[in-house]
Write an enzyme that holds these catalytic residues in place. Sequence first.
Site, PDB file in Angstrom:
ATOM      1  N   SER A   6     -30.449 -67.757 -26.178  1.00  0.00           N
ATOM      2  CA  SER A   6     -30.280 -67.126 -24.864  1.00  0.00           C
ATOM      3  C   SER A   6     -30.349 -68.502 -24.096  1.00  0.00           C
ATOM      4  O   SER A   6     -29.966 -69.563 -24.443  1.00  0.00           O
ATOM      5  CB  SER A   6     -31.453 -66.126 -24.481  1.00  0.00           C
ATOM      6  OG  SER A   6     -31.392 -65.586 -23.302  1.00  0.00           O
ATOM      7  N   ASN A   7     -31.043 -68.347 -22.782  1.00  0.00           N
ATOM      8  CA  ASN A   7     -30.774 -69.441 -21.864  1.00  0.00           C
ATOM      9  C   ASN A   7     -31.985 -69.170 -20.690  1.00  0.00           C
ATOM     10  O   ASN A   7     -32.662 -67.966 -20.872  1.00  0.00           O
ATOM     11  CB  ASN A   7     -29.817 -69.773 -21.314  1.00  0.00           C
ATOM     12  CG  ASN A   7     -29.269 -68.427 -20.233  1.00  0.00           C
ATOM     13  OD1 ASN A   7     -29.807 -68.033 -19.306  1.00  0.00           O
ATOM     14  ND2 ASN A   7     -27.934 -67.828 -20.629  1.00  0.00           N
TER      15      ASN A   7
END
Length: 215
Positions: A21-22
């Site tokens: 993810s981020n």
Amino acid sequence: MKVLVTAGPTREAIDPVRFISNRSSGKMGYAVAEAARDAGHAVRLISGPVALAAPEGVALVRVTTAAEMLAAVKQHVRGCDVLVMAAAVSDWRPKKIAALKLKKSDGPPRIAWEATPDILKTIAPLKKNAQVFCGFAAETDRVAAEAKRKRREKNLDAIAANDVSKKGRGFESDRNALTIFLATGRAVRVAPTTKKNCARILLGVLAGIEKKKKK
Ligand code: C5P
């Protein structure tokens, strides 16, 4: 207006317990949704996994992956006047999701990656002339050039660029600073302020574009 907003990151599964993810917190997108609601617009918010409370008076659609976000945007984009894509969609995902948890004892896994669908590029052909589409560009360098290129490539009326290399704004912060590049060539600068103020100013700019288009 009917305003459709996307916010937060997406998560792409590696195995049943792991994902990529981020750092997106969803705060900027949620601020846009709340500012639109406060301005009296009908708002739908398509949100990736975030730690924020569901905003009152906003129709919330929760998604996890880029593919789910694309499906939700496709479903809801037709009826909207303004689309703001503030989500930080994961750029890559594992080609295959392992059915069983990868064993640490097997050592670091070799993962084959593929690109996720670009949501804005995918829906660009669906865009009606009167609709206003706005993207975000989170950049660490060559901010203006990259943002302008993305605005063109994704056929957007506007793109809000923010420099995520600067401390105290951008990812996870309650503050931000934007440069909004318009299709007309004009740029609107928003000096460092709260995400709430950034959202209000951005919406004002987009409402102005919408009004001109509807004339
Ligand atoms: O290409 P880049 O990810 O930097 O562009 C950012 C803009 O494109 C954002 O508005 C983001 O929501 C959107 N985007 C998208 N689909 C992707 C990646 C980004 O619509 N797969």
